[in-house]
Design a protein around this motif. Structure first.
Motif, PDB file in Angstrom:
ATOM      1  N   LEU A 205      78.276 -22.219 -54.229  1.00 20.31           N
ATOM      2  CA  LEU A 205      79.052 -21.077 -54.720  1.00 20.31           C
ATOM      3  C   LEU A 205      79.336 -20.140 -53.550  1.00 20.31           C
TER       4      LEU A 205
ATOM      5  N   GLY B 236      68.149 -22.216 -60.599  1.00 20.68           N
ATOM      6  CA  GLY B 236      67.388 -20.988 -60.385  1.00 20.68           C
ATOM      7  C   GLY B 236      67.056 -20.297 -61.694  1.00 20.68           C
TER       8      GLY B 236
ATOM      9  N   ILE C 259      67.295 -32.045 -59.470  1.00 19.58           N
ATOM     10  CA  ILE C 259      66.119 -31.274 -59.040  1.00 19.58           C
ATOM     11  C   ILE C 259      65.516 -30.601 -60.270  1.00 19.58           C
TER      12      ILE C 259
ATOM     13  N   SER D  43      61.424 -29.507 -61.813  1.00 20.90           N
ATOM     14  CA  SER D  43      60.402 -28.573 -61.330  1.00 20.90           C
ATOM     15  C   SER D  43      59.076 -28.875 -62.010  1.00 20.90           C
TER      16      SER D  43
ATOM     17  N   PRO E 193      59.800 -30.534 -57.507  1.00 19.36           N
ATOM     18  CA  PRO E 193      59.064 -29.847 -56.444  1.00 19.36           C
ATOM     19  C   PRO E 193      57.981 -28.953 -57.039  1.00 19.36           C
TER      20      PRO E 193
ATOM     21  N   PHE F 103      55.494 -25.821 -55.488  1.00 17.63           N
ATOM     22  CA  PHE F 103      55.794 -24.431 -55.133  1.00 17.63           C
ATOM     23  C   PHE F 103      56.158 -24.323 -53.661  1.00 17.63           C
TER      24      PHE F 103
HETATM   25  P1  NAD Z   1      68.095 -21.312 -53.259  1.00 14.66           P
HETATM   26  O1  NAD Z   1      68.321 -20.081 -54.068  1.00 14.66           O
HETATM   27  O2  NAD Z   1      67.705 -21.179 -51.838  1.00 14.66           O
HETATM   28  O3  NAD Z   1      69.373 -22.241 -53.352  1.00 14.66           O
HETATM   29  C1  NAD Z   1      70.150 -22.349 -54.500  1.00 14.66           C
HETATM   30  C2  NAD Z   1      71.605 -22.399 -54.055  1.00 14.66           C
HETATM   31  O4  NAD Z   1      72.404 -22.617 -55.223  1.00 14.66           O
HETATM   32  C3  NAD Z   1      72.098 -21.115 -53.413  1.00 14.66           C
HETATM   33  O5  NAD Z   1      72.670 -21.387 -52.136  1.00 14.66           O
HETATM   34  C4  NAD Z   1      73.153 -20.588 -54.384  1.00 14.66           C
HETATM   35  O6  NAD Z   1      74.250 -19.958 -53.748  1.00 14.66           O
HETATM   36  C5  NAD Z   1      73.593 -21.862 -55.078  1.00 14.66           C
HETATM   37  N1  NAD Z   1      74.174 -21.591 -56.394  1.00 14.66           N
HETATM   38  C6  NAD Z   1      73.767 -20.684 -57.314  1.00 14.66           C
HETATM   39  N2  NAD Z   1      74.592 -20.703 -58.374  1.00 14.66           N
HETATM   40  C7  NAD Z   1      75.528 -21.650 -58.119  1.00 14.66           C
HETATM   41  C8  NAD Z   1      76.657 -22.119 -58.820  1.00 14.66           C
HETATM   42  N3  NAD Z   1      76.987 -21.619 -60.023  1.00 14.66           N
HETATM   43  N4  NAD Z   1      77.411 -23.085 -58.264  1.00 14.66           N
HETATM   44  C9  NAD Z   1      77.095 -23.596 -57.039  1.00 14.66           C
HETATM   45  N5  NAD Z   1      76.038 -23.182 -56.319  1.00 14.66           N
HETATM   46  C10 NAD Z   1      75.265 -22.217 -56.852  1.00 14.66           C
HETATM   47  O7  NAD Z   1      67.001 -22.156 -54.092  1.00 14.66           O
HETATM   48  P2  NAD Z   1      66.051 -23.328 -53.649  1.00 14.66           P
HETATM   49  O8  NAD Z   1      64.662 -22.812 -53.676  1.00 14.66           O
HETATM   50  O9  NAD Z   1      66.558 -24.034 -52.465  1.00 14.66           O
HETATM   51  O10 NAD Z   1      66.201 -24.279 -54.934  1.00 14.66           O
HETATM   52  C11 NAD Z   1      66.974 -25.459 -54.972  1.00 14.66           C
HETATM   53  C12 NAD Z   1      66.662 -26.186 -56.272  1.00 14.66           C
HETATM   54  O11 NAD Z   1      65.263 -26.496 -56.336  1.00 14.66           O
HETATM   55  C13 NAD Z   1      66.958 -25.357 -57.524  1.00 14.66           C
HETATM   56  O12 NAD Z   1      67.423 -26.210 -58.539  1.00 14.66           O
HETATM   57  C14 NAD Z   1      65.598 -24.808 -57.902  1.00 14.66           C
HETATM   58  O13 NAD Z   1      65.545 -24.491 -59.262  1.00 14.66           O
HETATM   59  C15 NAD Z   1      64.725 -25.996 -57.550  1.00 14.66           C
HETATM   60  N6  NAD Z   1      63.298 -25.727 -57.334  1.00 14.66           N
HETATM   61  C16 NAD Z   1      62.873 -24.830 -56.414  1.00 14.66           C
HETATM   62  C17 NAD Z   1      61.506 -24.645 -56.236  1.00 14.66           C
HETATM   63  C18 NAD Z   1      60.974 -23.669 -55.235  1.00 14.66           C
HETATM   64  O14 NAD Z   1      59.745 -23.508 -55.174  1.00 14.66           O
HETATM   65  N7  NAD Z   1      61.814 -23.027 -54.438  1.00 14.66           N
HETATM   66  C19 NAD Z   1      60.590 -25.366 -56.983  1.00 14.66           C
HETATM   67  C20 NAD Z   1      61.069 -26.274 -57.916  1.00 14.66           C
HETATM   68  C21 NAD Z   1      62.431 -26.462 -58.075  1.00 14.66           C
END
Ligand code: NAD
Length: 276
Positions: free
Chosen positions: A35, A90, A158, A160, A203, A205
Motif C-alpha cells: 500500500l 496486522g 502468513i 500467526s 510466525p 513473536f
Molecule cells: P509490517 O507492518 O512491518 O508490514 C506490513 C506491511 O503491509 C506494511 O508495509 C503495510 O504498508 C502493508 N499493508 C498494510 N495494509 C495494506 C493493504 N491494504 N494493502 C497492501 N499492503 C498493506 O508487519 P510485519 O510484522 O512485517 O508483518 C507481516 C505479516 O506477518 C503480517 O501478516 C502480520 O500479521 C504477520 N505476523 C507478524 C508477526 C510479528 O511478530 N511481527 C507475527 C506473526 C504474524
C-alpha cells in the motif's frame, strides 16, 4: 526452484521485505507489492542495488481493481506470477482490550482509553478481519489465475501463533489469523488438482513496528507482556525476520513438492510449550 516470478504483498514491511531480499538472492524476479509505494520502492531498490531483480508496485490488498492493475504491471515487466506470498496483515487498536482478563471492577473504570470486551468496536474488528482475511483472499484470486496448470507454483500465507490459541487482548487479530490458517487448508484442497500448493507460516513473536510498543518500554526493556512471551518461548528470545527465510524457501521450493495445506510454526517452541 529457479527463475520464478514471485509476488509478495506487504513486502514494504519488516518480515516480507526480508523474505523478498532472500528470494531475490536465489535468482527470482521479485514484485514488491505494498500500500505504501515508497516502502515498496525502497525494498526493490535495495534488491536491485545488491544485483537482484525487483520492482516496487503500489497495491491495496483490499481492492481488486488495484490488484488487477498491479498484476498488469508485474506481467509487463516479469511475466505471469509463479509464487504468491500473502504478507500484508496486522491488527487494529479498536479490536483490542486494555487488559487480558475481565475483572469485577472493570465496568467502573473510567480512565480515558480503557477498553473492555464491551467497548470493542465493530469497525476495528472488521478492519482487522478484512486486512488479514480478505487481504489474503483477493490477491489469491488475482494472482493464482496465473498459476493454474503450470508446474512449480505455490501460495504462502502468513498466519500467526494466535491462530492456534488466541492471545489475550487481541480477539479480532486472533480470529482473523485463524481464518487465514483455515483458508490455507481449504485452498490447498481446492487447488490440489491444478498444481498449486498452498501453505502458511505461523510466525511466533518478532519485534516489529506493529508490536514494539506492546512488547518493549521506551528504554528498550521488556513490558510485562514482552516478559510473559519470552518466558513462554523455550528458546528464550524473539524471532529475527531472517528466521523465516529457511521455511519460506522450503515451502516455496521443490523440496516441498508434496507438501500442501500445512501451517508451519516458526516460533522458538512457543506453540509446543505448555508453560510447565
Ligand atoms: P509490517 O507492518 O512491518 O508490514 C506490513 C506491511 O503491509 C506494511 O508495509 C503495510 O504498508 C502493508 N499493508 C498494510 N495494509 C495494506 C493493504 N491494504 N494493502 C497492501 N499492503 C498493506 O508487519 P510485519 O510484522 O512485517 O508483518 C507481516 C505479516 O506477518 C503480517 O501478516 C502480520 O500479521 C504477520 N505476523 C507478524 C508477526 C510479528 O511478530 N511481527 C507475527 C506473526 C504474524
Amino acid at each position: 526452484m529457479t527463475n520464478k516470478t514471485i509476488v509478495l504483498t506487504g513486502a514494504g514491511g519488516v518480515l516480507c521485505s526480508t523474505l523478498a531480499m532472500a528470494l531475490a538472492k536465489e535468482g527470482h524476479r521479485i514484485a514488491v507489492l505494498d500500500l505504501n509505494k515508497e516502502a515498496a520502492d525502497k525494498v526493490a531498490e535495495e534488491i536491485t542495488h545488491d544485483g537482484g531483480t525487483a520492482l516496487g508496485v503500489a497495491a491495496n490488498v483490499l481492492q481488486k481493481d488495484s490488484l488487477e492493475k498491479a498484476k498488469q504491471t508485474v506481467h509487463a515487466k516479469f511475466g505471469a506470477c509463479d509464487i504468491l506470498i500473502n504478507g500484508a496483515g496486522g491488527n487494529h487498536p479498536l479490536g483490542t482490550t486494555s487488559n487480558p482478563f475481565f475483572e469485577m471492577d472493570d465496568l467502573k473504570n473510567t480512565a480515558e482509553g480503557f477498553k473492555t470486551f464491551f467497548d470493542l468496536d465493530a469497525d476495528g474488528i472488521q478492519f482487522t478481519f478484512n486486512l488479514n482475511f480478505i487481504g489474503t483472499l483477493l490477491p489469491t484470486q488475482v494472482f493464482a489465475a496465473d498459476m493454474v496448470g503450470k508446474d512449480g507454483c505455490s501460495i504462502l500465507n502468513i498466519s500467526s501463533m494466535n491462530a492456534f490459541t488466541p492471545l489475550t487482548k487481541i480477539p479480532a487479530y486472533s480470529g482473523a489469523k485463524a481464518a487465514v490458517s483455515n483458508f490455507t487448508q481449504w485452498l490447498a484442497v481446492h487447488f490440489s488438482k491444478v498444481g498449486i500448493r498452498v501453505n502458511a507460516l505461523a510466525p511466533g513473536f518478532f519485534l516489529t513496528d506493529q508490536n514494539r510498543a506492546l512488547l518493549t518500554e521506551s528504554d528498550g526493556s521488556l513490558t510485562p507482556r514482552g516478559n510473559t512471551i519470552i518466558g513462554q518461548t523455550p528458546m528464550g528470545r524473539f524471532g529475527e525476520p531472517e528466521d523465516l527465510i529457511g521455511t519460506t524457501l522450503w515451502l516455496c521450493g521443490n523440496g516441498a513438492s508434496f507438501v500442501t495445506g500445512v501451517v508451519v510454526p516458526v516460533d522458538g517452541g512457543f506453540s509446543a510449550f505448555s508453560g510447565v
